[in-house]
Enzyme design. Structure first.
Site, PDB file in Angstrom:
ATOM      1  N   SER A 116      34.004  -1.633  68.567  1.00  0.00           N
ATOM      2  CA  SER A 116      34.060  -0.481  69.466  1.00  0.00           C
ATOM      3  C   SER A 116      32.790  -0.339  70.289  1.00  0.00           C
ATOM      4  O   SER A 116      32.771   0.420  71.259  1.00  0.00           O
ATOM      5  CB  SER A 116      34.267   0.802  68.649  1.00  0.00           C
ATOM      6  OG  SER A 116      33.179   0.995  67.747  1.00  0.00           O
ATOM      7  N   HIS A 137      40.253  -3.520  70.922  1.00  0.00           N
ATOM      8  CA  HIS A 137      39.691  -2.284  70.361  1.00  0.00           C
ATOM      9  C   HIS A 137      40.807  -1.267  70.137  1.00  0.00           C
ATOM     10  O   HIS A 137      41.289  -0.635  71.066  1.00  0.00           O
ATOM     11  CB  HIS A 137      38.625  -1.712  71.307  1.00  0.00           C
ATOM     12  CG  HIS A 137      38.034  -0.422  70.818  1.00  0.00           C
ATOM     13  ND1 HIS A 137      37.564   0.556  71.662  1.00  0.00           N
ATOM     14  CD2 HIS A 137      37.854   0.052  69.551  1.00  0.00           C
ATOM     15  CE1 HIS A 137      37.118   1.559  70.947  1.00  0.00           C
ATOM     16  NE2 HIS A 137      37.289   1.285  69.672  1.00  0.00           N
ATOM     17  N   GLU A 149      42.176  -1.280  73.898  1.00  0.00           N
ATOM     18  CA  GLU A 149      41.374  -1.852  74.977  1.00  0.00           C
ATOM     19  C   GLU A 149      41.283  -3.364  74.734  1.00  0.00           C
ATOM     20  O   GLU A 149      40.745  -3.799  73.714  1.00  0.00           O
ATOM     21  CB  GLU A 149      39.970  -1.236  74.986  1.00  0.00           C
ATOM     22  CG  GLU A 149      39.946   0.221  75.416  1.00  0.00           C
ATOM     23  CD  GLU A 149      38.552   0.817  75.373  1.00  0.00           C
ATOM     24  OE1 GLU A 149      38.207   1.556  76.317  1.00  0.00           O
ATOM     25  OE2 GLU A 149      37.809   0.558  74.402  1.00  0.00           O
ATOM     26  N   ASN A 187      34.563   4.884  75.196  1.00  0.00           N
ATOM     27  CA  ASN A 187      33.284   5.318  74.633  1.00  0.00           C
ATOM     28  C   ASN A 187      32.210   5.508  75.687  1.00  0.00           C
ATOM     29  O   ASN A 187      31.198   6.161  75.428  1.00  0.00           O
ATOM     30  CB  ASN A 187      32.808   4.340  73.565  1.00  0.00           C
ATOM     31  CG  ASN A 187      33.494   4.581  72.235  1.00  0.00           C
ATOM     32  OD1 ASN A 187      33.988   5.668  71.962  1.00  0.00           O
ATOM     33  ND2 ASN A 187      33.551   3.559  71.403  1.00  0.00           N
TER      34      ASN A 187
END
Length: 518
Positions: A116, A137, A149, A187
């Site tokens: 991540s 991800h 992802e 993120n």
């Protein structure tokens, strides 16, 4: 097809479960037999919950469980047709695993990492065939979250990326292609949600409960930023902020806030410790943000107001009329004036005793009030998103605003069926400030080729349950308004964190929508 899953933690167990429910055979590896036992119990418990809720039959649950086998020998993964690594976020550990997997697995087998926060390129650097190394991800909890992802490292081959996307779809997920950059999409783009909320708190603009109520009731988020930090854990939130900040070599937009470190050092980590921004008893919040009140039962009409002039916001004018007020066109004829934009003050001077409510997201109330003959009667309010589309309105008195004028503004919005929060004066207030920073970060990511506009919006809707994608939101608000909020923040604070993305500025100059970009 058999999927090899390396690592039996929470993420590895979730990936194994989703693959098994998609009717793939799964070989789950971990060096620790106890971790494998815990993973199987976690899978069984979730399958049982699905059966209890009627989402899955007992037969299908049993079949899914039977498709998962376990091993403590990494060499057994050699028979897998696709490998997903879900080991702890340690770069050297992952590099070592990929070096070994590259030797063990057949040349055509794709090796995916569920990292991540680490670079897919660096993870695959020791693999002899970097073209088959990609990122996949998944989001926690894996069975519930639809986004994956799919990350293209510098050496990732197109065939491997397409295979990862196809597998994600076969597992019932929505893949979004991402370039290998710090934080990928979610993120990175989500950093301002908590980062800006912390600055709002640190500057004394609003309390955590106020920020969370505004995020929920004005913007439509499922949780406010402080609630979310408590849920995830303040230690984890702080670590992610630090990681992204460091990977971007000190970029001001990602700078952590001292309040985060203070809370972590105090052991106030959120729900898991019973105390974070809120208190918890038996896992339930004790002193959280209050729900909407006036959306269900509007307050009474303001007795001293009968005629209202509303300029610059037709939807708000309709709302005012539906509440029983008489609309007038001339400010001189009004008992209350409501202006949908700061520019509408120019050339208008209502009676000095009349309260003027002005949308103050792009310019502080104090500055707007200084342009009038009666600054004590000027009250700012948040109109981004528009009042007609929110359940709560921020009310922002200026330095010279009469408290009686602020109280009238609060009662007026209550009569329109809108809750209120009185916040400190400043550019962006709360809602527009958080949204503008989210839109700006998405614009930076789009400009840098991290993902497509559609991919960025889809990732934020699916990965963190945003009601809209940030670029979609920016187009709804207006790129020019987003730019004005950011420039107001930059001028007032002097901080580079608010510098607008060049792509955002170009869209304003060209009159283009953000979502129509690259």
């Amino acid at each position: 097809m058999r999927i090899g899953v390396v690592g039996a933690g929470t993420m590895g167990a979730g990936i194994a479960q989703v693959a098994a429910q998609a009717e793939f055979g799964v070989l789950l590896y971990d060096v620790d037999p106890a971790a494998l036992t815990r993973a199987l119990r976690r899978v069984e418990a979730d399958l049982e919950r699905q059966v209890a809720r009627g989402r899955l039959t007992g037969e299908r649950a049993a079949a899914a469980r039977a498709r998962i086998t376990t091993t403590t020998a990494l060499g057994d993964i050699a028979g897998a047709d696709f490998v997903i690594e879900a080991a702890p976020e340690d770069l050297e550990l992952k590099r070592s695993l990929f070096e070994r997997l590259d030797r063990l697995c057949r040349p055509e087998v794709v090796l995916a990492t569920n990292t991540s926060s680490l670079s897919v390129t660096q993870i695959g650097a020791l693999a002899g065939r970097p073209e088959r190394v990609v990122g996949m991800h998944f989001f926690n909890p894996v069975p519930a979250m639809r986004l994956v992802e799919v990350v293209a490292g510098d050496g990732s081959g197109e065939a491997a990326l397409q295979a990862a996307e196809a597998l994600a779809r076969a597992m019932g997920k929505e893949p979004v292609r991402v370039r290998d950059t710090p934080g990928f999409i979610v993120n990175r783009v989500a950093r301002p949600f908590s980062g800006e909320a912390l600055r709002i708190l640190g500057e004394g603009v609003a309390t955590p409960a106020q920020v969370d109520r505004i995020a929920r009731l004005a913007c439509g988020f499922r949780m406010g930023p402080f609630e979310l930090m408590d849920l995830v854990g303040l230690d984890i939130n702080f670590a992610v902020h630090q990681s992204v900040y460091n990977q971007f070599f000190g970029e001001p937009r990602f700078r952590p806030h001292p309040l985060q470190e203070r809370m972590v050092k105090a052991g106030r980590l959120g729900r898991k410790t019973g105390q974070g921004w809120y208190r918890y008893e038996d896992g339930a919040i004790v002193d959280g943000p209050a729900p909407a009140q006036y959306a269900l039962t509007p307050g009474p009409r303001v007795a001293e107001v009968s005629r209202v002039a509303v300029l610059g916001d037709p939807a708000l004018a309709d709302l005012v009329a539906s509440a029983g007020y008489r609309l007038v066109e001339c400010c001189a004829d009004a008992d209350l004036v409501v202006l949908g934009g700061a520019d509408l003050l120019e050339g208008r001077q209502p009676d000095p005793d009349v309260v003027v409510l002005v949308e103050a997201s792009t310019c502080p109330t104090t500055e707007l009030a200084s342009r009038t003959v009666s600054p004590a009667r000027v009250v700012g309010f948040g109109g981004i998103p528009r009042v007609s589309r929110r359940q709560l309105v921020e009310v922002a008195p200026g330095l010279r605003t009469d408290p009686a004028a602020t109280a009238l503004a609060v009662r007026f919005f209550h009569s329109l069926g809108r809750d209120t929060e009185v916040v400190a004066d400043g550019p962006g207030l709360v809602a527009a400030r958080i949204l503008a920073c989210l839109v700006n970060e998405a614009a930076f990511a789009l400009q840098e080729g991290v993902a497509s506009a559609a991919g960025i919006d889809a990732a934020m809707r699916l990965g963190v349950n945003y009601p809209r994608g940030p670029l979609e939101w920016g187009d709804e608000i207006g790129p020019d308004v987003v730019l004005a909020v950011l420039e107001g923040l930059r001028q007032q604070t002097g901080e580079e964190r608010y510098r607008p993305a060049p792509y955002l500025r170009k869209c304003v100059q060209a009159g283009e929508r953000l979502g129509q970009g690259r």
